[in-house]
Design an enzyme around this catalytic site. Sequence first.
Site, PDB file in Angstrom:
ATOM      1  N   HIS A 294       8.540  -7.467  -3.324  1.00  0.00           N
ATOM      2  CA  HIS A 294       7.747  -6.229  -3.179  1.00  0.00           C
ATOM      3  C   HIS A 294       8.638  -5.078  -2.701  1.00  0.00           C
ATOM      4  O   HIS A 294       8.670  -4.004  -3.298  1.00  0.00           O
ATOM      5  CB  HIS A 294       6.618  -6.463  -2.183  1.00  0.00           C
ATOM      6  CG  HIS A 294       5.805  -5.243  -1.861  1.00  0.00           C
ATOM      7  ND1 HIS A 294       4.575  -4.974  -2.419  1.00  0.00           N
ATOM      8  CD2 HIS A 294       6.062  -4.193  -1.021  1.00  0.00           C
ATOM      9  CE1 HIS A 294       4.101  -3.827  -1.944  1.00  0.00           C
ATOM     10  NE2 HIS A 294       4.996  -3.325  -1.091  1.00  0.00           N
ATOM     11  N   GLU A 295       9.399  -5.323  -1.631  1.00  0.00           N
ATOM     12  CA  GLU A 295      10.210  -4.231  -1.076  1.00  0.00           C
ATOM     13  C   GLU A 295      11.276  -3.777  -2.066  1.00  0.00           C
ATOM     14  O   GLU A 295      11.585  -2.597  -2.177  1.00  0.00           O
ATOM     15  CB  GLU A 295      10.865  -4.680   0.232  1.00  0.00           C
ATOM     16  CG  GLU A 295       9.890  -5.032   1.349  1.00  0.00           C
ATOM     17  CD  GLU A 295       8.861  -3.943   1.631  1.00  0.00           C
ATOM     18  OE1 GLU A 295       7.708  -4.266   1.983  1.00  0.00           O
ATOM     19  OE2 GLU A 295       9.185  -2.740   1.454  1.00  0.00           O
ATOM     20  N   HIS A 298      10.073  -1.187  -4.273  1.00  0.00           N
ATOM     21  CA  HIS A 298      10.207   0.161  -3.691  1.00  0.00           C
ATOM     22  C   HIS A 298      11.643   0.661  -3.849  1.00  0.00           C
ATOM     23  O   HIS A 298      11.884   1.809  -4.206  1.00  0.00           O
ATOM     24  CB  HIS A 298       9.852   0.143  -2.202  1.00  0.00           C
ATOM     25  CG  HIS A 298       8.399  -0.039  -1.904  1.00  0.00           C
ATOM     26  ND1 HIS A 298       7.392   0.644  -2.567  1.00  0.00           N
ATOM     27  CD2 HIS A 298       7.772  -0.852  -1.018  1.00  0.00           C
ATOM     28  CE1 HIS A 298       6.210   0.292  -2.079  1.00  0.00           C
ATOM     29  NE2 HIS A 298       6.399  -0.622  -1.140  1.00  0.00           N
ATOM     30  N   HIS A 304       3.157   2.009  -4.218  1.00  0.00           N
ATOM     31  CA  HIS A 304       2.137   0.960  -4.168  1.00  0.00           C
ATOM     32  C   HIS A 304       1.183   1.044  -5.350  1.00  0.00           C
ATOM     33  O   HIS A 304       0.869   2.124  -5.837  1.00  0.00           O
ATOM     34  CB  HIS A 304       1.366   1.051  -2.856  1.00  0.00           C
ATOM     35  CG  HIS A 304       2.132   0.510  -1.703  1.00  0.00           C
ATOM     36  ND1 HIS A 304       2.083   1.040  -0.432  1.00  0.00           N
ATOM     37  CD2 HIS A 304       3.024  -0.518  -1.638  1.00  0.00           C
ATOM     38  CE1 HIS A 304       2.874   0.357   0.368  1.00  0.00           C
ATOM     39  NE2 HIS A 304       3.461  -0.607  -0.336  1.00  0.00           N
TER      40      HIS A 304
END
Lengths: 595, 90
Positions: A294-295, A298, A304
């Site tokens: 997930h990170e 980014h 998101h």
Amino acid sequence: FLTFEGDLKWEHTDLTYRVINYSPDLDRAVINDAFKRAFKVWSDVTPLTFTQIYSGEADIMIMFGSGEHGDGYPFDGKDGLLAHAFPPGRGIQGDAHFDDDEFWTLGTGLVVKTRYGNANGADCHFPFIFEGRSYSRCITEGRTDGLPWCATTASYDRDKKYGFCPSELLYTNGGNSDGSPCVFPFVFEGTSYDACTTDGRSDGYRWCATTASFDQDKKYGFCPNRDTAVIGGNSQGDPCVFPFTFLGESYSTCTSQGRQDGKLWCATTSNYDTDKKWGFCPDRGYSIFLVAAHEFGHSLGLDHSTVREALMYPMYSYVQDFQLHPDDVRGIQYLYGRGSGPAPTAPVPAPTEEPQPLPTEEPQPAPTEEPQPMPTEAGSASTTEEEEEEETPEPTSEPVPVDPSRDACAEKNFDAITEINGELHFFKDGKYWTLSSFWKSGIQGAFSVADTWPGLPPVIDAAFQDVLTKRVFFFAGRQFWVFSGKSVLGPRGIEKLGIGKDAGRITGALQRGRGKVLLFSGESYWRLDVKVQRVDKGYPRATDDVFTGVPLDARNVFLYQDKYHFCRGSFYWRMTPRYQVDRVGYVKYDILQCP
Amino acid sequence: APLPGKPQALVTFPGELGSALTDRELAERYLLRFGYTTEAEARTGARHVSLGKALRRMQRQLGLEETGQLDAGTLEAMRAPRCGVPDVGT
């Protein structure tokens, strides 16, 4: 999906990442593997590539930290915020930070990876049976040295498969002691310590000295978390103490008493009421793989998503068989395109949560003192960690002795000798043996060169390991190969390094620090800049001008225990860094320690 | 598990960041931290109106039922472990 304002993205596709430090919750190899798989989630569907580097500034710098950790966006203790990352760009942009007040696992509870023993670095199997009793934690029963161990199958009594658990008595992480274990007691600022401490630090990480006096030697390392370590509270990493007293009552297990949120906790001294030392008990923890994937989304430019099943949805939920959601794929491909991968009509099944067969490190002999009833460490092949920040990209499969009958002591000479991952490697006709001076358990092997370094010719002339990036360079004839784990660059001609046609085969190499390596051929030597992979101007130079008193036709030249070794026939000449020959002896008896 | 029938004394544990927040304090902190409200909105007199608007925005972003109220589902989402990157804004 959403991208950041202005569609922030990387302008190059060969991205680098560097892991600045490691959580004590997991073995370093488990964390490295999780990050590697997390990046693969994105490289599988884009033209992006990710390479781990071990020094200098990477595109994506990864770190663990607690509370305020240096970027002005503090974490908040256990649970709540798990991690954060910055969109693409220079400096802190692109970096990913993980809250080390969390309990990092692979999402399904404690991961206790063993070292040494005879289980090849396998994880503990809880519960396990030992001498008829069932245990769900690491134990010191059956040993006199206090080293916690566990079985790696359901029954030690039946299978005799075991390994040693993470503990400060076995190794340390980071610091400046190459993973050496703690020495107790040690003296710090005049005070004697007989356990790991957070004294002297503001980040709460537990450390110890690796000599009897930190005040004098300044040698230290960080303590790995034992399997009984608490998380957060005010005693991160300390083990629960049972029984403990709380509000006058005695507790012999973790409890949720005193809390509104139902979380289980324990005291880390025998009396909470007086000492107020506590922490949370291990739970399922958070999957470092899922949070990292997930990170890293980014870090690549995704914001998101509002789709609940998408990876980029902001809330954490554990998924057993992870698959990138089409929403995530559309988002990242909007930024970077598809890359060469197959058009994922249905989401390509990404790697499952279960760790791939972990890349196990070079075989390391076990601790020497081995009282009964433990089995002797016959052919122990477990993992060790190079504790400088550099982590060698280990060969993905564990080198298994292919021909134990081939005895290194029977060889008259060797094609090449060099130190890799702290172990001396002796190469001959497609086989090699290893010898560790740290763990005194003798020669290991013979292993197959082709198994460990696919693509290499059977006979090599020289090899060396770049101490910064841990890549291994091999030379044979006028060709060379560069291995990073199992992935290889080459063969290429040594003229690409700037070595002229007049040079014959390379006979040896001496690491000189600051990314320089001396390459020897005939009666000359070159100074190679490993980073740019070119020899420096003003070379070759005559070996005899500097290295006087050693044979000019040496068959092997290598650095070992900070001294230069030149071998010819069955002898070796050992030279000090001040170019004084301080010993001449037998390779077989002095270095190999053959009987 | 708590001993049946015995009133459980709640303890504030040393080193634990932040003591227990009321639901409203939890909501205001969450909405501010993840970009659904701004400092200015949080300080203005019409806090009730702006809270409802921000809650509705958060519920939409996280795929919750849009009630504009601090209902159980919304509070549970606010307590759930998550990424620290704001959902709205830079």
